[in-house]
Write a protein that holds these residues in place. Structure first.
Motif, PDB file in Angstrom:
ATOM      1  N   GLU A  44      37.640  56.008  52.333  1.00 38.27           N
ATOM      2  CA  GLU A  44      38.841  56.811  52.567  1.00 38.27           C
ATOM      3  C   GLU A  44      39.020  57.938  51.558  1.00 38.27           C
ATOM      4  OE1 GLU A  44      42.136  54.021  54.504  1.00 38.27           O
ATOM      5  OE2 GLU A  44      41.417  53.187  52.613  1.00 38.27           O
ATOM      6  N   GLY A  45      38.031  58.155  50.695  1.00 37.44           N
ATOM      7  CA  GLY A  45      38.149  59.230  49.730  1.00 37.44           C
ATOM      8  C   GLY A  45      37.334  58.972  48.479  1.00 37.44           C
ATOM      9  N   ILE A  46      37.385  59.919  47.535  1.00 38.77           N
ATOM     10  CA  ILE A  46      36.634  59.826  46.280  1.00 38.77           C
ATOM     11  C   ILE A  46      37.609  59.800  45.115  1.00 38.77           C
ATOM     12  CG2 ILE A  46      34.931  60.952  44.799  1.00 38.77           C
ATOM     13  CD1 ILE A  46      33.743  62.242  47.283  1.00 38.77           C
ATOM     14  N   GLN A  47      37.383  58.876  44.191  1.00 37.62           N
ATOM     15  CA  GLN A  47      38.234  58.746  43.014  1.00 37.62           C
ATOM     16  C   GLN A  47      37.384  58.731  41.756  1.00 37.62           C
ATOM     17  OE1 GLN A  47      40.860  55.362  43.234  1.00 37.62           O
ATOM     18  NE2 GLN A  47      41.420  55.752  45.368  1.00 37.62           N
ATOM     19  N   GLY A  48      37.960  59.175  40.652  1.00 35.23           N
ATOM     20  CA  GLY A  48      37.269  59.110  39.385  1.00 35.23           C
ATOM     21  C   GLY A  48      37.278  57.688  38.854  1.00 35.23           C
ATOM     22  N   VAL A  49      36.237  57.318  38.137  1.00 37.16           N
ATOM     23  CA  VAL A  49      36.212  55.996  37.511  1.00 37.16           C
ATOM     24  C   VAL A  49      37.321  55.909  36.477  1.00 37.16           C
ATOM     25  CG1 VAL A  49      34.854  54.429  36.077  1.00 37.16           C
ATOM     26  CG2 VAL A  49      33.759  55.675  37.941  1.00 37.16           C
ATOM     27  N   GLU A  50      37.482  56.982  35.692  1.00 34.40           N
ATOM     28  CA  GLU A  50      38.606  57.109  34.772  1.00 34.40           C
ATOM     29  C   GLU A  50      39.528  58.223  35.265  1.00 34.40           C
ATOM     30  OE1 GLU A  50      39.145  55.017  32.466  1.00 34.40           O
ATOM     31  OE2 GLU A  50      37.196  53.984  32.457  1.00 34.40           O
ATOM     32  N   GLU A  51      40.699  58.310  34.681  1.00 33.95           N
ATOM     33  CA  GLU A  51      41.753  59.191  35.201  1.00 33.95           C
ATOM     34  C   GLU A  51      41.326  60.647  35.375  1.00 33.95           C
ATOM     35  OE1 GLU A  51      46.393  60.499  34.195  1.00 33.95           O
ATOM     36  OE2 GLU A  51      45.307  59.122  32.858  1.00 33.95           O
ATOM     37  N   PHE A  52      40.627  61.206  34.396  1.00 38.02           N
ATOM     38  CA  PHE A  52      40.318  62.632  34.433  1.00 38.02           C
ATOM     39  C   PHE A  52      38.847  62.919  34.775  1.00 38.02           C
ATOM     40  CE2 PHE A  52      43.937  62.241  31.465  1.00 38.02           C
ATOM     41  CZ  PHE A  52      44.865  63.038  32.154  1.00 38.02           C
ATOM     42  N   ASP A  53      38.128  61.945  35.259  1.00 35.93           N
ATOM     43  CA  ASP A  53      36.705  62.136  35.537  1.00 35.93           C
ATOM     44  C   ASP A  53      36.457  63.203  36.600  1.00 35.93           C
ATOM     45  OD1 ASP A  53      36.022  60.329  33.632  1.00 35.93           O
ATOM     46  OD2 ASP A  53      35.146  58.841  34.979  1.00 35.93           O
TER      47      ASP A  53
END
Length: 205
Positions: A44-53
């Motif tokens: 459903e989408g792409i997220q960073g492993v850490e907050e600002f990645d």
């Protein structure tokens, strides 16, 4: 085929893990980044492993002309894949229930596995196309224009699977928890097929 039907249902339900866990993970490490940058790819989408990645990866990509990490609305896959997975889960559970009550043949379990395998291959092919476009369709006005030894423009396609050195970055691309849940779930449907076959033979005997 009660035992086979239950195994089929469990195997199908494991695919629901894709709505919680990442399908794939890509990590970028370099001397200037003691803590590697990473992104988790979900259906459903792409997220960073850490907050600002994601922000940091996009900042690096800007210098060499790569596109920004796509948002949900930028890729049709993020709206279609969840529906496909939901449909396959529902279909697998229905087949498992019907198998439990001996309303369908155990061969339906294998049929579901074959369809899911084809969808998985198509999904990996589409993912590789995206990686290729992401790493080769570069902005000609980029700040940095690096060339290969033969004079051709350098490309930055991340590996589909495994490790690759790109400039001073170590790039790793591996399946996420969701992918392993798919694998186990599909394996269980094959087990259901053989268990169902044995149960049917015992009944006929």
């Amino acid at each position: 085929m009660k035992k086979a039907g239950i195994i089929m249902i469990i195997g199908s339900l494991l695919l629901l893990g894709l709505f919680k866990f990442p399908l794939w993970n890509i990590m970028l490490g370099a001397p200037q980044y003691p803590d590697p940058l990473g992104m988790d790819i979900y259906i459903e989408g792409i997220q960073g492993v850490e907050e600002f990645d994601i922000q940091n990866i996009d900042g690096l990509n800007h210098y060499i002309g790569m596109k920004t990490i796509p948002k949900v609305e930028d890729m049709w896959e993020f709206s279609v894949f969840p529906k496909v997975i939901g449909l396959m889960v529902a279909l697998g559970v229905i087949i498992g229930i019907l198998g439990f009550f001996r309303k369908v043949s155990y061969k339906w379990f294998l049929g579901w596995f074959i369809v899911m395998s084809i969808l998985g291959i198509l999904g990996m092919y589409d993912f590789n196309l995206w990686l290729t476009d992401y790493g080769t369709d570069l902005d000609p006005k980029a700040i940095m224009k690096l060339l290969n030894p033969d004079g051709s423009p350098m490309t930055y396609k991340p590996p589909l699977l495994g490790y690759q050195k790109m400039l001073n970055f170590d790039v790793d691309s591996w399946p996420g928890v969701g992918a392993y849940m798919i694998f186990v779930g599909m394996l269980l449907t094959v087990v259901a097929f053989f268990v169902g076959k044995k149960e049917s033979q015992n009944i006929e005997a």
